[in-house]
Scaffold this motif. Structure first.
Motif, PDB file in Angstrom:
ATOM      1  N   GLY A 201      24.732 -31.501  10.548  1.00  0.00           N
ATOM      2  CA  GLY A 201      23.331 -31.091  10.709  1.00  0.00           C
ATOM      3  C   GLY A 201      23.136 -29.642  10.294  1.00  0.00           C
TER       4      GLY A 201
ATOM      5  N   ALA B 299      13.705 -22.253   9.423  1.00  0.00           N
ATOM      6  CA  ALA B 299      14.722 -21.289   8.964  1.00  0.00           C
ATOM      7  C   ALA B 299      14.797 -21.431   7.450  1.00  0.00           C
TER       8      ALA B 299
ATOM      9  N   ALA C 164      19.157 -21.636  21.043  1.00  0.00           N
ATOM     10  CA  ALA C 164      19.282 -22.466  19.841  1.00  0.00           C
ATOM     11  C   ALA C 164      20.542 -22.089  19.072  1.00  0.00           C
TER      12      ALA C 164
HETATM   13  C1  FAD Z   1      20.385 -20.497   9.041  1.00  0.00           C
HETATM   14  C2  FAD Z   1      20.966 -20.781  10.378  1.00  0.00           C
HETATM   15  C3  FAD Z   1      21.810 -19.860  10.980  1.00  0.00           C
HETATM   16  C4  FAD Z   1      22.352 -20.093  12.232  1.00  0.00           C
HETATM   17  N1  FAD Z   1      23.237 -19.208  12.768  1.00  0.00           N
HETATM   18  C5  FAD Z   1      23.873 -19.500  13.920  1.00  0.00           C
HETATM   19  C6  FAD Z   1      24.914 -18.663  14.400  1.00  0.00           C
HETATM   20  O1  FAD Z   1      25.256 -17.679  13.772  1.00  0.00           O
HETATM   21  N2  FAD Z   1      25.507 -18.988  15.578  1.00  0.00           N
HETATM   22  C7  FAD Z   1      25.144 -20.093  16.294  1.00  0.00           C
HETATM   23  O2  FAD Z   1      25.739 -20.346  17.345  1.00  0.00           O
HETATM   24  N3  FAD Z   1      24.165 -20.926  15.861  1.00  0.00           N
HETATM   25  C8  FAD Z   1      23.527 -20.653  14.697  1.00  0.00           C
HETATM   26  N4  FAD Z   1      22.562 -21.484  14.211  1.00  0.00           N
HETATM   27  C9  FAD Z   1      22.055 -22.548  15.099  1.00  0.00           C
HETATM   28  C10 FAD Z   1      22.920 -23.801  15.088  1.00  0.00           C
HETATM   29  O3  FAD Z   1      23.183 -24.206  13.782  1.00  0.00           O
HETATM   30  C11 FAD Z   1      22.130 -24.910  15.796  1.00  0.00           C
HETATM   31  O4  FAD Z   1      21.745 -24.471  17.060  1.00  0.00           O
HETATM   32  C12 FAD Z   1      22.946 -26.188  15.979  1.00  0.00           C
HETATM   33  O5  FAD Z   1      23.590 -26.556  14.797  1.00  0.00           O
HETATM   34  C13 FAD Z   1      22.002 -27.300  16.404  1.00  0.00           C
HETATM   35  O6  FAD Z   1      22.738 -28.500  16.550  1.00  0.00           O
HETATM   36  P1  FAD Z   1      21.978 -29.832  16.962  1.00  0.00           P
HETATM   37  O7  FAD Z   1      22.977 -30.904  16.979  1.00  0.00           O
HETATM   38  O8  FAD Z   1      21.140 -29.577  18.161  1.00  0.00           O
HETATM   39  O9  FAD Z   1      20.916 -30.080  15.776  1.00  0.00           O
HETATM   40  P2  FAD Z   1      21.212 -30.447  14.248  1.00  0.00           P
HETATM   41  O10 FAD Z   1      22.439 -29.773  13.779  1.00  0.00           O
HETATM   42  O11 FAD Z   1      19.950 -30.185  13.513  1.00  0.00           O
HETATM   43  O12 FAD Z   1      21.540 -32.008  14.303  1.00  0.00           O
HETATM   44  C14 FAD Z   1      20.562 -33.015  14.222  1.00  0.00           C
HETATM   45  C15 FAD Z   1      21.138 -34.126  13.364  1.00  0.00           C
HETATM   46  O13 FAD Z   1      20.244 -35.224  13.383  1.00  0.00           O
HETATM   47  C16 FAD Z   1      20.154 -35.750  12.067  1.00  0.00           C
HETATM   48  N5  FAD Z   1      18.880 -36.453  11.974  1.00  0.00           N
HETATM   49  C17 FAD Z   1      17.626 -35.916  11.973  1.00  0.00           C
HETATM   50  N6  FAD Z   1      16.711 -36.885  11.897  1.00  0.00           N
HETATM   51  C18 FAD Z   1      17.380 -38.051  11.865  1.00  0.00           C
HETATM   52  C19 FAD Z   1      16.964 -39.415  11.817  1.00  0.00           C
HETATM   53  N7  FAD Z   1      15.679 -39.752  11.766  1.00  0.00           N
HETATM   54  N8  FAD Z   1      17.913 -40.374  11.807  1.00  0.00           N
HETATM   55  C20 FAD Z   1      19.248 -40.062  11.835  1.00  0.00           C
HETATM   56  N9  FAD Z   1      19.683 -38.772  11.880  1.00  0.00           N
HETATM   57  C21 FAD Z   1      18.760 -37.798  11.910  1.00  0.00           C
HETATM   58  C22 FAD Z   1      20.235 -34.503  11.196  1.00  0.00           C
HETATM   59  O14 FAD Z   1      20.575 -34.806   9.864  1.00  0.00           O
HETATM   60  C23 FAD Z   1      21.306 -33.710  11.909  1.00  0.00           C
HETATM   61  O15 FAD Z   1      22.597 -34.053  11.467  1.00  0.00           O
HETATM   62  C24 FAD Z   1      22.006 -21.287  12.947  1.00  0.00           C
HETATM   63  C25 FAD Z   1      21.170 -22.229  12.334  1.00  0.00           C
HETATM   64  C26 FAD Z   1      20.654 -21.990  11.068  1.00  0.00           C
HETATM   65  C27 FAD Z   1      19.782 -23.033  10.416  1.00  0.00           C
END
Ligand code: FAD
Length: 455
Positions: free
Chosen positions: A43, A300, A426
Motif C-alpha cells: 500500500g 500526499a 498516520a
Molecule cells: C509520501 C509518504 C510518506 C510517508 N512517510 C512515513 C514515514 O516516514 N514514517 C511512517 O511511519 N509513515 C510514513 N507514511 C505513512 C505510512 O505509509 C502509512 O501510515 C501506512 O503505510 C498506512 O498503512 P495502511 O495499511 O493503513 O494503509 P495503506 O498502506 O494505504 O493500505 C491500504 C491497502 O488497501 C488496498 N486497497 C485500497 N482499496 C482497495 C480495494 N477496493 N480493494 C482491495 N484493496 C484495496 C491498497 O492498495 C493498499 O494496499 C508515509 C506515507 C506517504 C504516502
C-alpha cells in the motif's frame, strides 16, 4: 462467481494494517484470505516499477521508538539493521540564505550531534529565538497525555499563544509539522504534532531514524506476507473489492469489481479511508459508522527523480521550510542503490500538485530546490510523480475525535488502517497497531499475541 471456502477472516488491503492483522490471526491458526487491488503488497509503504523506473509510494523513515512494527518484523525474520541504515541527524536547508541547520536526532547514539543541534546553529537561529520554543514544547508535552484539548489548536495557533519567535516557527516548527505530514502548520493539529513526538520522550535511548536499504515491498512487506503464507494464509492480488455483502444487517463477505463474492464470518476492511467510505456506502447513515463518514481525508504527493550524480553529499533527511519541497533525501546509497543519483521529494500543497502534470511539478521542484542550494538542471535522467490522492485521514485540527475504533458494532465488520483509533497517528506504527487491534476484535487477544511472542 461465488467462492465459499472455510476462511475465518477476509482481510481487504495488503498495506501494513492488513498485513499486521493477517499475521496476528494466521500465527494463531485462523484461516485468512487477503484481497489486494494492486499486484504487490505494501500500500502506502510499497515499492514497484512504473514503466521501467523503480519507485516507491514515498520517502519513508523508520523512527527508533516504534515498538509494534519491530515486533512484527522480528516475528517475520526481518532484522532492523538489515532493513534500515541509521541517521543521526537531519539537515534544514534555509531558503535563499545558503545556510543549513543541523538537527541531532539520536541523543544516545550521537549525543554530541544532538547537543550541537540544540546549542549550535547560532548563525541560523539566535539563543533568544531558540529559547522562545521552550514554553511551547513544555506546555505541549505536558498537556498532550491528558486530553484532546490540544486538537483545538493548529501548530501556528499554539506557537503564537506561547510567543514562539517567527523565525523559530519557520525553521523548526514548519519542518517538524509540514515536513512530516505535508500540511501547513496553520492547519496541522497541535495534538498530532505533540502526539507524534511524545513517545520519543520515555523511549529517548532508542531515538534515531532509519532510511530503508531497498524498496519497502521487497525488504519489509514481502517477508511479512511470506510469514502469513507459511502459516496457511492466502493472498489474492489484483482483486478490487467494491462492496460488502450483507445478510440480516450483518456483514457476511465482500464482492469485487468483477462480481466475485467471498464469504467469511468476519471481514476486516484494511483499505484507505476513501476506499472504506466507498465500500461501506450501503451502510452510510448507520450510527456506528457516523465518525468514519465524517472524518475528512487529505492527499500526499511525491516526486522521485533519477539523476546522473547524487543531488546531495549524504543520504540523510532534509527539510526545505518556506518551499513546497517540504522534505527530501538523496537515496542513491541507500534505498535505490542501482542509481547514480536519486532524489525523493515530498511536496507541500499535495492536493494542488496531485492535479498538475508531472512536467509542471518537476519545473516547480527544480526551481524551489535551487533556492535551497540544490541544483538539478542538466542532471535529470527520468522522474515520476507519485500521488496518493486523499489516502490519508486529515491531520487538520479538530479531527482526532472522529477516528473510528476497529470494532464497529456491526456484526461481521472490523476496521483497520492508520486512520482508525490507535495511540499512534498516520504512520507505519499506527497502521501495524491498528492491524493488531483489528485482530483482537476478531478474537485473537493481545495476551495470546504476547504469549506467542514469548513462546
Ligand atoms: C509520501 C509518504 C510518506 C510517508 N512517510 C512515513 C514515514 O516516514 N514514517 C511512517 O511511519 N509513515 C510514513 N507514511 C505513512 C505510512 O505509509 C502509512 O501510515 C501506512 O503505510 C498506512 O498503512 P495502511 O495499511 O493503513 O494503509 P495503506 O498502506 O494505504 O493500505 C491500504 C491497502 O488497501 C488496498 N486497497 C485500497 N482499496 C482497495 C480495494 N477496493 N480493494 C482491495 N484493496 C484495496 C491498497 O492498495 C493498499 O494496499 C508515509 C506515507 C506517504 C504516502
Amino acid at each position: 462467481m461465488e467462492e465459499k471456502q472455510n476462511w475465518d477472516v477476509i482481510i481487504v488491503g495488503a498495506g501494513l494494517a492488513g498485513l499486521s492483522c493477517a499475521h496476528a490471526l494466521a500465527v494463531h491458526g485462523k484461516r485468512v484470505l487477503v484481497l489486494e487491488t494492486h499486484e504487490y503488497a505494501g500500500g502506502r509503504t510499497s515499492s514497484f516499477y512504473d514503466d521501467g523506473m523503480p519507485v516507491e509510494s514515498g520517502l519513508h523513515r523508520y523512527i527508533g521508538y516504534y515498538s509494534a512494527l519491530p515486533r512484527l518484523l522480528r516475528d517475520c525474520g526481518v532484522y532492523l539493521n538489515d532493513m534500515v541504515t541509521w541517521e543521526e541527524k537531519a539537515d534544514i536547508l534555509i531558503q535563499n540564505e545558503n545556510k543549513k541547520m543541523v538537527l541531532g536526532l539520536a541523543p544516545v547514539f550521537a549525543p554530541m550531534k544532538t547537543l550541537r543541534g540544540v546549542f549550535g546553529n547560532r548563525d541560523c537561529l539566535s539563543a533568544r529565538e531558540k529559547l522562545s520554543l521552550l514554553p511551547f514544547f513544555l506546555c505541549g508535552f505536558l498537556s498532550y497525555p491528558f486530553s484532546l484539548r490540544l486538537d483545538k489548536y493548529s501548530v501556528t495557533e499554539y506557537a503564537n499563544r506561547h510567543r514562539v519567535a517567527p523565525r523559530a516557527q519557520r525553521l523548526i516548527l514548519e519542518p517538524l509539522s509540514s515536513g512530516i505530514f505535508f500540511l501547513p502548520p496553520e492547519n496541522y493539529s497541535a495534538y498530532a504534532f505533540f502526539g507524534l513526538f511524545a513517545p520519543a520522550i520515555p523511549k529517548f535511548p532508542k531515538m534515531r531514524i532509519g532510511a530503508y536499504l531497498g524498496g519497502m515491498t521487497e525488504v519489509m512487506c514481502n517477508p511479512i506476507a511470506e510469514k502469513i503464507k507459511a502459516c496457511g494464509g492466502e493472498f489474492r492480488f489484483c482483486e478490487t473489492v467494491s462492496k460488502i455483502l450483507l445478510r440480516d444487517n450483518c456483514v457476511v463477505g465482500v464482492e469485487t469489481t468483477v462480481g466475485k463474492q467471498y464469504y467469511a464470518p468476519k471481514t476486516v476492511l484494511a483499505v484507505t479511508l476513501p476506499a472504506a467510505k466507498q465500500i461501506l456506502s450501503p451502510l452510510r447513515g448507520r450510527r456506528e459508522l457516523e465518525n468514519l463518514f465524517r472524518l475528512p481525508c487529505m492527499s500526499a504527493c511525491t516526486l522521485q527523480i533519477d539523476l546522473d550524480r547524487p543531488a546531495l553529499k549524504k543520504d540523510i533527511t532534509c527539510f526545505g521550510p518556506g518551499t513546497d519541497a517540504v522534505s527530501f533525501a538523496e537515496q542513491s546509497r541507500t534505498t535505490f542503490r542501482g542509481t547514480e543519483g536519486r532524489l525523493s521529494v515530498i511536496l507541500g500543497n499535495p492536493s494542488e500538485y496531485a492535479k498538475k502534470d508531472p512536467q509542471t511539478v518537476l519545473r516547480a521542484v527544480t526551481e524551489q530546490m535551487r533556492t535551497l542550494g540544490v541544483h538539478l538542471d542538466g542532471h535529470i535522467l527520468r522522474f515520476r510523480k507519485v500521488a496518493e490522492g486523499n489516502d490519508f485521514y486529515s491531520l487538520d485540527k479538530g479531527n482526532q475525535h472522529l477516528r473510528p475504533s476497529q470494532k464497529t458494532g456491526i456484526e461481521g465488520l472490523v476496521l483497520a488502517g492508520d486512520y482508525t483509533k490507535t495511540s499512534s497517528f498516520a504512520t507505519m506504527e499506527g497502521a501495524v497497531l491498528s492491524g493488531e487491534q483489528a485482530a483482537e476484535a476478531c478474537g485473537v487477544s493481545a495476551h495470546n499475541w504476547l504469549l506467542h511472542e514469548k513462546g
